[in-house]
Design a protein around this motif. Structure first.
Motif, PDB file in Angstrom:
ATOM      1  N   TYR A   2       0.826  -1.191   0.000  1.00  0.00           N
ATOM      2  CA  TYR A   2       0.000   0.000   0.000  1.00  0.00           C
ATOM      3  C   TYR A   2       0.869   1.253   0.000  1.00  0.00           C
ATOM      4  O   TYR A   2       2.021   1.227   0.404  1.00  0.00           O
ATOM      5  CB  TYR A   2      -0.895   0.026   1.237  1.00  0.00           C
ATOM      6  N   ALA A   3       0.240   2.340  -0.438  1.00  0.00           N
ATOM      7  CA  ALA A   3       0.881   3.644  -0.318  1.00  0.00           C
ATOM      8  C   ALA A   3      -0.060   4.557   0.454  1.00  0.00           C
ATOM      9  O   ALA A   3      -1.271   4.506   0.262  1.00  0.00           O
ATOM     10  CB  ALA A   3       1.164   4.229  -1.696  1.00  0.00           C
ATOM     11  N   ALA A   4       0.517   5.362   1.336  1.00  0.00           N
ATOM     12  CA  ALA A   4      -0.270   6.396   2.013  1.00  0.00           C
ATOM     13  C   ALA A   4       0.226   7.724   1.488  1.00  0.00           C
ATOM     14  O   ALA A   4       1.432   7.955   1.416  1.00  0.00           O
ATOM     15  CB  ALA A   4      -0.074   6.315   3.522  1.00  0.00           C
ATOM     16  N   GLN A   5      -0.701   8.588   1.033  1.00  0.00           N
ATOM     17  CA  GLN A   5      -0.260   9.938   0.692  1.00  0.00           C
ATOM     18  C   GLN A   5      -1.050  10.929   1.509  1.00  0.00           C
ATOM     19  O   GLN A   5      -2.231  10.752   1.773  1.00  0.00           O
ATOM     20  CB  GLN A   5      -0.334  10.190  -0.808  1.00  0.00           C
ATOM     21  N   ARG A  44       2.852  14.116   0.484  1.00  0.00           N
ATOM     22  CA  ARG A  44       3.855  13.177   1.002  1.00  0.00           C
ATOM     23  C   ARG A  44       3.377  11.764   0.738  1.00  0.00           C
ATOM     24  O   ARG A  44       2.188  11.490   0.781  1.00  0.00           O
ATOM     25  CB  ARG A  44       4.045  13.353   2.513  1.00  0.00           C
ATOM     26  N   ARG A  45       4.333  10.872   0.516  1.00  0.00           N
ATOM     27  CA  ARG A  45       3.989   9.509   0.143  1.00  0.00           C
ATOM     28  C   ARG A  45       4.853   8.516   0.894  1.00  0.00           C
ATOM     29  O   ARG A  45       6.071   8.649   0.962  1.00  0.00           O
ATOM     30  CB  ARG A  45       4.261   9.355  -1.347  1.00  0.00           C
ATOM     31  N   VAL A  46       4.233   7.526   1.486  1.00  0.00           N
ATOM     32  CA  VAL A  46       4.956   6.467   2.194  1.00  0.00           C
ATOM     33  C   VAL A  46       4.380   5.139   1.740  1.00  0.00           C
ATOM     34  O   VAL A  46       3.168   4.993   1.638  1.00  0.00           O
ATOM     35  CB  VAL A  46       4.785   6.607   3.730  1.00  0.00           C
ATOM     36  N   THR A  47       5.262   4.172   1.432  1.00  0.00           N
ATOM     37  CA  THR A  47       4.776   2.869   0.976  1.00  0.00           C
ATOM     38  C   THR A  47       5.247   1.761   1.910  1.00  0.00           C
ATOM     39  O   THR A  47       6.246   1.903   2.609  1.00  0.00           O
ATOM     40  CB  THR A  47       5.280   2.549  -0.442  1.00  0.00           C
ATOM     41  N   ALA A  48       4.492   0.656   1.893  1.00  0.00           N
ATOM     42  CA  ALA A  48       4.873  -0.481   2.741  1.00  0.00           C
ATOM     43  C   ALA A  48       4.195  -1.740   2.252  1.00  0.00           C
ATOM     44  O   ALA A  48       3.197  -1.682   1.524  1.00  0.00           O
ATOM     45  CB  ALA A  48       4.480  -0.224   4.187  1.00  0.00           C
ATOM     46  N   ARG A  85       1.600  -0.923  10.375  1.00  0.00           N
ATOM     47  CA  ARG A  85       1.936  -0.133  11.558  1.00  0.00           C
ATOM     48  C   ARG A  85       3.224   0.665  11.297  1.00  0.00           C
ATOM     49  O   ARG A  85       3.309   1.842  11.660  1.00  0.00           O
ATOM     50  CB  ARG A  85       2.121  -1.019  12.799  1.00  0.00           C
ATOM     51  N   ALA A  86       4.194   0.010  10.647  1.00  0.00           N
ATOM     52  CA  ALA A  86       5.452   0.695  10.332  1.00  0.00           C
ATOM     53  C   ALA A  86       5.177   1.885   9.420  1.00  0.00           C
ATOM     54  O   ALA A  86       5.729   2.979   9.602  1.00  0.00           O
ATOM     55  CB  ALA A  86       6.428  -0.281   9.682  1.00  0.00           C
ATOM     56  N   LEU A  87       4.297   1.671   8.441  1.00  0.00           N
ATOM     57  CA  LEU A  87       3.930   2.763   7.531  1.00  0.00           C
ATOM     58  C   LEU A  87       3.333   3.933   8.325  1.00  0.00           C
ATOM     59  O   LEU A  87       3.705   5.094   8.132  1.00  0.00           O
ATOM     60  CB  LEU A  87       2.931   2.239   6.483  1.00  0.00           C
ATOM     61  N   SER A  88       2.427   3.601   9.236  1.00  0.00           N
ATOM     62  CA  SER A  88       1.762   4.651  10.021  1.00  0.00           C
ATOM     63  C   SER A  88       2.765   5.398  10.902  1.00  0.00           C
ATOM     64  O   SER A  88       2.689   6.625  11.035  1.00  0.00           O
ATOM     65  CB  SER A  88       0.670   4.029  10.894  1.00  0.00           C
ATOM     66  N   HIS A  89       3.702   4.661  11.506  1.00  0.00           N
ATOM     67  CA  HIS A  89       4.722   5.318  12.337  1.00  0.00           C
ATOM     68  C   HIS A  89       5.576   6.264  11.491  1.00  0.00           C
ATOM     69  O   HIS A  89       5.990   7.326  11.958  1.00  0.00           O
ATOM     70  CB  HIS A  89       5.623   4.279  13.006  1.00  0.00           C
ATOM     71  N   ARG A  90       5.822   5.876  10.226  1.00  0.00           N
ATOM     72  CA  ARG A  90       6.636   6.765   9.377  1.00  0.00           C
ATOM     73  C   ARG A  90       5.872   8.034   9.017  1.00  0.00           C
ATOM     74  O   ARG A  90       6.449   9.122   8.948  1.00  0.00           O
ATOM     75  CB  ARG A  90       7.098   6.018   8.117  1.00  0.00           C
ATOM     76  N   VAL A  91       4.564   7.892   8.806  1.00  0.00           N
ATOM     77  CA  VAL A  91       3.739   9.081   8.580  1.00  0.00           C
ATOM     78  C   VAL A  91       3.833  10.009   9.797  1.00  0.00           C
ATOM     79  O   VAL A  91       4.040  11.219   9.676  1.00  0.00           O
ATOM     80  CB  VAL A  91       2.263   8.675   8.304  1.00  0.00           C
ATOM     81  N   ALA A  92       3.727   9.412  10.992  1.00  0.00           N
ATOM     82  CA  ALA A  92       3.814  10.215  12.232  1.00  0.00           C
ATOM     83  C   ALA A  92       5.186  10.880  12.362  1.00  0.00           C
ATOM     84  O   ALA A  92       5.283  12.039  12.777  1.00  0.00           O
ATOM     85  CB  ALA A  92       3.535   9.329  13.445  1.00  0.00           C
ATOM     86  N   ASP A  93       6.250  10.153  11.984  1.00  0.00           N
ATOM     87  CA  ASP A  93       7.607  10.729  12.028  1.00  0.00           C
ATOM     88  C   ASP A  93       7.695  11.990  11.175  1.00  0.00           C
ATOM     89  O   ASP A  93       8.279  12.999  11.577  1.00  0.00           O
ATOM     90  CB  ASP A  93       8.644   9.715  11.502  1.00  0.00           C
ATOM     91  N   ILE A  94       7.129  11.904   9.948  1.00  0.00           N
ATOM     92  CA  ILE A  94       7.196  13.038   9.018  1.00  0.00           C
ATOM     93  C   ILE A  94       6.429  14.237   9.572  1.00  0.00           C
ATOM     94  O   ILE A  94       6.916  15.372   9.561  1.00  0.00           O
ATOM     95  CB  ILE A  94       6.654  12.623   7.626  1.00  0.00           C
ATOM     96  N   ILE A  95       5.240  13.984  10.101  1.00  0.00           N
ATOM     97  CA  ILE A  95       4.431  15.073  10.661  1.00  0.00           C
ATOM     98  C   ILE A  95       5.154  15.707  11.854  1.00  0.00           C
ATOM     99  O   ILE A  95       5.255  16.933  11.976  1.00  0.00           O
ATOM    100  CB  ILE A  95       3.039  14.554  11.095  1.00  0.00           C
ATOM    101  N   PHE A  96       5.679  14.850  12.732  1.00  0.00           N
ATOM    102  CA  PHE A  96       6.363  15.339  13.936  1.00  0.00           C
ATOM    103  C   PHE A  96       7.550  16.223  13.568  1.00  0.00           C
ATOM    104  O   PHE A  96       7.722  17.317  14.114  1.00  0.00           O
ATOM    105  CB  PHE A  96       6.825  14.136  14.779  1.00  0.00           C
TER     106      PHE A  96
END
Lengths: 174, 441
Positions: free
Chosen positions: B112-115, B134-138, B144-155
């Motif tokens: 999946y990709a989250a943008q 922003r785009r994160v894939t997993a 969960r790892a994908l979601s944590h990376r989204v949180a990292d970017i926002i933080f």
């Protein structure tokens, strides 16, 4: 003969109870290890069966009766007066059986930081080691290990549990 | 001569990569009043059926746990925009959110990709690169790892501080009733999810410590009926025994360059002291010299100092030692009669310690410049504080109904949470460093 032996064990049991020592669930097992070395046993059993107790056996029985655990106060490593006879009985046994080795396992209660408690358990094991050596036990008869708070004798977060967990167990190898 | 020897953990001890079903219950024990309000809108799903994972939920939990953000309760959201041009900013101003994150999840390849996009609600402006979302894939099993990376970017976008939500922790787990217990060394996500057992034993395991590259753990195991220090590669399970001297082998701590371990030994005479052990040469150097208990070393970030716990003045207190001139020790902790297990913050300005606070063992931080202390936790028997690699949060072990569980507290003390894992007792959590490259799987 058997009967006297049984009586001796019964009497030791009574003495143990009379000493006011707490029941020691795990210690019952470890105290089984306080026995004559296999070679001695072999020599005995090849003879006329169980005759009178050897000096070694008597000292062992006395050590067993005195107890195999020394308890300590909070954050302390001094051997309290009531445990001086315990250490003396084990010293007597070890002096008479220089081939036997004892392992001193030091423990703490669960309070405070774990590695500091390893230090406390070691300090307690060293206190018992020194007391044994002052009474003639040789260095190579003793090993020490500290488990800190990692191997409690009983579970619980009250003074009664803490008191049972602050201890040095005297364990004999086979 | 003591030789280092490699042991593969195939016999006697089991190594398995089983993902335990970590049913975590998260309990917020304290929340910050002046945290920045932010709306993490549930992500849209651009394919048929239900969305495979609730990314926004994990993101909001991460941000809240940092103590810096107060995510808006979903029930308050009157609208669910999934891209910037759908946001009606006046609504979100009315809901008093300073920032809003909108995004969607979509299938991509095997995974999946989250943008997503971050907006300032007051100005209506998009933050970060103006062009693409922003785009994160997993992979599908790494949501969960994908979601944590989204949180990292926002933080990082909003605080300027690198997010540490994609990092891991190691801890010891004990099951069973004393005196018969089973001990495990476990690695998981920082929030206790995705648990993996590295080592399992009937004898105690304690004091895990991450190597600076995050690839290995040093720890103490009593599997040979005496304490010994092992170093184990997390990914392969391969390990070496690095210290099995007579007496205590404890409290391993890696130097910042990863070449030396500080450790505690008692040798034959039973004097508990801190030493350094150079891993390649096996050269052992004594660091403390008094007859008391000296233990729990922690390195300064430049590798020139060690902070240790010593009871040379009666009770346990923290001292600073120069590694090149170890004979002089300077006392660092002055408040309270019991201060133990120092850990240096990533910026080198603070120490986290266990302190005895009116009859309770609690987590505190000492400011190294002023020597002032702030108690952060509120438990009765809190232990083993460990800093997140960005310094924003501490993880530690606390008691929950007589059982050890993981807990976090922000280093300003404003936010605290407890993770009530259902199995066994959790001890000695240690936070892994940032991994050098972003975790790709």
């Amino acid at each position: 003969m058997r009967v006297t032996q049984l009586m001796l064990i019964a009497v030791s049991g009574l003495m143990l109870a009379a000493c006011g020592n707490k029941p020691l669930p795990e210690a019952q097992n470890t105290s089984e290890a306080v026995g004559p070395s296999t070679s001695t046993q072999g020599a005995d059993s090849s003879g006329v069966g169980s005759s009178a107790l050897s000096a070694e056996q008597q000292a062992m029985e006395a050590a067993k009766a005195a107890g195999v655990i020394v308890y300590f106060d909070y954050d302390r490593a001094e051997i309290k007066p009531e445990f001086v006879p315990v250490v003396a009985a084990h010293a007597k046994f070890l002096n008479g059986s220089p081939q036997r080795k004892v392992r001193l396992e030091g423990h703490s209660d669960e309070r405070g930081s774990r590695e500091y408690n390893i230090g406390l358990g070691e300090r307690r094991a060293q206190a018992v080691r020194r007391a044994l050596m002052l009474q003639g036990v040789t260095e190579n008869q003793i090993t020490t290990v500290s488990y800190g708070e990692e191997r409690p004798a009983v579970q619980g977060s009250d003074e009664s549990a803490y008191g049972k967990n602050r201890r040095v167990e005297l364990v004999y190898g086979r | 001569m003591k030789k280092t020897f490699a042991v593969f953990v195939c016999f006697a001890l089991s190594w398995f990569a089983a993902a335990a079903n970590a049913q975590l219950v998260i309990e917020i024990t304290k929340s910050a009043e002046d945290a920045v309000p932010i709306a993490i809108v549930p992500f849209g799903w651009s394919s048929s059926g239900a969305a495979p994972f609730d990314v926004a939920e994990v993101v909001a939990a991460d941000l809240r746990r940092s103590g810096r953000f107060a995510p808006l309760d979903r029930k308050e959201m009157i609208d669910r925009p999934t891209q910037g041009d759908q946001i009606r900013f006046q609504d979100w101003r009315y809901l008093k959110s300073d920032f809003i994150v909108v995004g969607k999840l979509m299938p991509e390849g095997q995974g999946y990709a989250a943008q997503f996009e971050i907006y300032n609600v007051l100005t209506g402006q998009k933050l970060g690169q103006p062009s693409d979302p922003r785009r994160v894939t997993a992979n599908a099993n790494n949501m969960r790892a994908l979601s944590h990376r989204v949180a990292d970017i926002i933080f990082e976008q909003l605080t300027g501080v690198r997010g540490a939500f994609s990092t891991r922790v190691a801890f010891v787990n004990a099951e069973g009733t004393p005196p018969k217990q089973r001990y495990k060394l476990v690695v998981s996500d920082y929030d206790g999810e995705n648990q993996r057992t590295l080592l399992s034993s009937d004898e105690p395991i304690m004091s895990p410590a991450w190597s600076p590259d995050g690839q290995s753990l040093a720890y103490v195991s009593f599997e040979s009926k005496a304490s010994a220090i092992y170093v184990q590669t997390v990914r392969t399970g391969e390990r070496k025994r690095v210290s099995a001297r007579a007496g205590i082998n404890g409290a391993p701590a890696w130097s910042p360059d990863g070449k030396t371990l500080a450790l505690t030994l008692s040798r034959k005479d039973g004097d508990v002291d801190v030493y350094t052990l150079e891993l390649n040469s096996q050269v052992l150097t004594r660091m403390t010299f008094d007859p008391g208990i000296d233990t729990e070393p922690s390195w300064s970030s430049d590798g020139k100092k060690l902070y240790i716990n010593s009871d040379r003045a009666g009770g346990p207190q923290i001292y600073e030692i120069e590694v090149d001139n170890p004979k002089r020790a300077t006392r660092v902790s002055f408040e309270g009669g019991y201060n133990a297990r120092p850990r240096v913050s990533p910026d080198g300005k603070q120490l986290a310690v266990v302190t005895l606070d009116r009859g309770n063992y609690r987590i505190a931080v000492i400011d190294l410049a002023s020597k002032g202390m702030q108690v952060l936790s509120e438990g009765r028997q809190d232990e083993s504080p460990s800093f997140a690699p960005n310094g924003a949060v501490l993880i530690y072990a606390t008691q929950d109904r007589g059982r050890g569980v993981l807990a976090t507290v922000s280093t300003d003390g404003r936010t605290a949470e407890r993770f009530t894992n259902t199995v066994g007792e959790v001890r000695e959590p240690v936070w892994a460093p940032f991994s050098p490259a972003p975790n790709a799987n």
